[in-house]
Design an enzyme around this catalytic site. Structure first.
Site, PDB file in Angstrom:
ATOM      1  CB  THR A  18      -0.950   0.033   1.212  1.00  0.00           C
ATOM      2  OG1 THR A  18      -0.168  -0.097   2.408  1.00  0.00           O
ATOM      3  CG2 THR A  18      -1.962  -1.095   1.132  1.00  0.00           C
ATOM      4  NE  ARG A 123      19.238  -0.601   1.693  1.00  0.00           N
ATOM      5  CZ  ARG A 123      18.673   0.585   1.684  1.00  0.00           C
ATOM      6  NH1 ARG A 123      19.235   1.593   2.348  1.00  0.00           N
ATOM      7  NH2 ARG A 123      17.546   0.791   1.031  1.00  0.00           N
ATOM      8  CB  CYS A 163      16.952   5.938  -3.524  1.00  0.00           C
ATOM      9  SG  CYS A 163      16.534   6.938  -2.074  1.00  0.00           S
ATOM     10  CB  SER A 192       8.941  10.399  -4.592  1.00  0.00           C
ATOM     11  OG  SER A 192      10.143  10.525  -5.341  1.00  0.00           O
ATOM     12  N   GLY A 193      11.336  10.303  -2.219  1.00  0.00           N
ATOM     13  CA  GLY A 193      12.252   9.489  -1.431  1.00  0.00           C
ATOM     14  C   GLY A 193      11.803   9.337   0.007  1.00  0.00           C
ATOM     15  NE  ARG A 249      13.555  14.301   1.463  1.00  0.00           N
ATOM     16  CZ  ARG A 249      13.857  13.023   1.255  1.00  0.00           C
ATOM     17  NH1 ARG A 249      14.074  12.591   0.021  1.00  0.00           N
ATOM     18  NH2 ARG A 249      13.954  12.172   2.253  1.00  0.00           N
ATOM     19  CG  HIS A 256      17.366  10.906  -5.046  1.00  0.00           C
ATOM     20  ND1 HIS A 256      16.200  11.603  -4.826  1.00  0.00           N
ATOM     21  CD2 HIS A 256      17.389   9.907  -4.111  1.00  0.00           C
ATOM     22  CE1 HIS A 256      15.559  11.055  -3.787  1.00  0.00           C
ATOM     23  NE2 HIS A 256      16.264  10.036  -3.351  1.00  0.00           N
ATOM     24  CG  ASN A 341      13.491   9.326  -5.991  1.00  0.00           C
ATOM     25  OD1 ASN A 341      13.283  10.065  -6.954  1.00  0.00           O
ATOM     26  ND2 ASN A 341      12.644   9.237  -4.977  1.00  0.00           N
TER      27      ASN A 341
END
Length: 364
Positions: A18, A123, A163, A192-193, A249, A256, A341
């Site tokens: 979602t 990661r 990203c 949107s990141g 930002r 990006h 991104n």
């Protein structure tokens, strides 16, 4: 020309379906030649609803919601057994605390459901490959060691990096042979990141915020893991170059941008750099994977390129663009890079990773 033929599409689930990245996954998978969307999972508050009901007015993309998912019933992300009955592997893009994400992804892997993750939780797990498919496909050798640790025959976790690094690591990678010693990068990162739109985040209109939590550490350290070597079943991260970053930002929807300065031990010529970028390709290009850009790194000669509005969607948002390469008075060279991104940097990178895993037989 690649002659691969798909006999039957593989059924896939999206965990965290979602959210913005989950939505991206669905748009990329809607008509995928290898994969078929078979299951959607999200938080308990969404479980039991149709996907259309669960998302409501929170569809964040300009691309419409795929018709095929609107009436699908959302499953609780913790219900691994139900997901396992419907799909052969999952993409994970959940919004949870890091320790909870790590536990959830291992739960899926131990249930013999491979996980391709957009999350940061694994990661730095030593035997989990963190992949940019064109760059470090050799890290997939970790999967055998990871399966031995997890006690699985089929299940494993593979992740994609942050990203923020996608706009400069692809440009630096073919230059590693010239031994870069110091990299300074300032990233200008789209809203949107943060999983936001301007409608949800009006404070970003006509504004710049000079801080993104956790981004600078990721931007400085994750490239060294991508460039690291596999030794004894773990990745030993690269020792050089030294990377220092600032992450800012900016009021841009997607894309990006990075302003990069680099110093080399063996300084290349400008012509050598441009040729290295033009020639750079990896296994995704050789296999002609569905989401592999034909040209991984594209250089623009114009002084005012790359631009987010003009160039972030190159090759379906999966290409990386570079411009303004020039010598510097203190460093050897400086340039500007750009990547999309939520496509190359998030869901698209995850889908490309899955395509590679599929073609190499890791889902068998």
């Amino acid at each position: 020309m690649d002659q691969f033929v798909v006999k039957e599409k593989m059924k896939v689930g999206v965990v965290g379906a979602t959210g913005m990245v989950g939505q991206r996954f669905l748009t990329l998978l809607a008509d995928h030649p290898y994969f078929e969307i078979a299951a959607l999972a999200a938080s308990p508050r969404s479980a039991g609803k149709t996907y259309e009901e669960a998302v409501g007015s929170r569809w964040k993309l300009s691309t419409p919601m795929p018709e095929q998912v609107k009436k699908m019933i959302v499953i609780n992300a913790e219900d691994v057994e139900a997901m396992g009955k419907l799909c052969s592997f999952v993409f994970c893009a959940v919004d949870m605390k890091k320790d909870e994400v790590k536990a959830l992804e291992e739960k899926y892997a131990k249930a013999e459901i491979p996980v391709v993750s957009n999350n940061s939780a694994n990661r730095w797990t030593p035997d989990v490959p963190m992949l940019i498919p064109e760059i470090n496909v050799d890290h997939l050798s970790l999967i055998g060691h990871q399966r031995a640790r997890l006690g699985t025959k089929r299940g494993f976790i593979a992740v994609k990096p942050n990203c923020s690094i996608q706009s400069y690591v692809p440009a630096l990678t073919p230059l590693l042979k010239y031994k870069p010693t110091l990299v300074v990068a300032t990233t200008y990162q789209a809203i949107s990141g943060a999983g936001k739109t301007f409608r949800e985040w009006p404070e970003m209109t006509d504004n710049v915020i000079p801080y993104i939590g956790g981004e600078e550490e990721k931007s400085e350290q994750e490239p060294l893991r991508v460039w690291g070597k596999v030794e004894n079943g773990v990745v030993v991260k690269a020792e050089a170059p030294l990377i220092t970053t600032q992450c800012i930002r900016v009021p841009v929807t997607d894309g990006h941008t990075a302003a990069v300065f680099v110093k080399f031990e063996n300084k290349p010529t400008k012509e050598e750099i441009l040729k290295a970028w033009a020639d750079f390709k990896g296994l995704p290009q050789e296999l002609e994977l569905p989401h592999a850009p034909k040209q991984f790194v594209t250089y623009f000669e114009e002084d005012n390129r790359p631009q987010c509005a003009l160039d972030r969607d190159i090759y379906g948002g999966m290409g990386v663009t570079v411009g303004r390469l020039r010598e510097d008075s203190f460093f050897d060279y400086k340039f500007v890079g750009l990547s999309h991104n939520t496509l190359r940097g998030a869901a698209g990178g995850g889908v490309l990773t899955a395509e590679l895993l599929y073609r190499l037989g890791y889902f068998d």
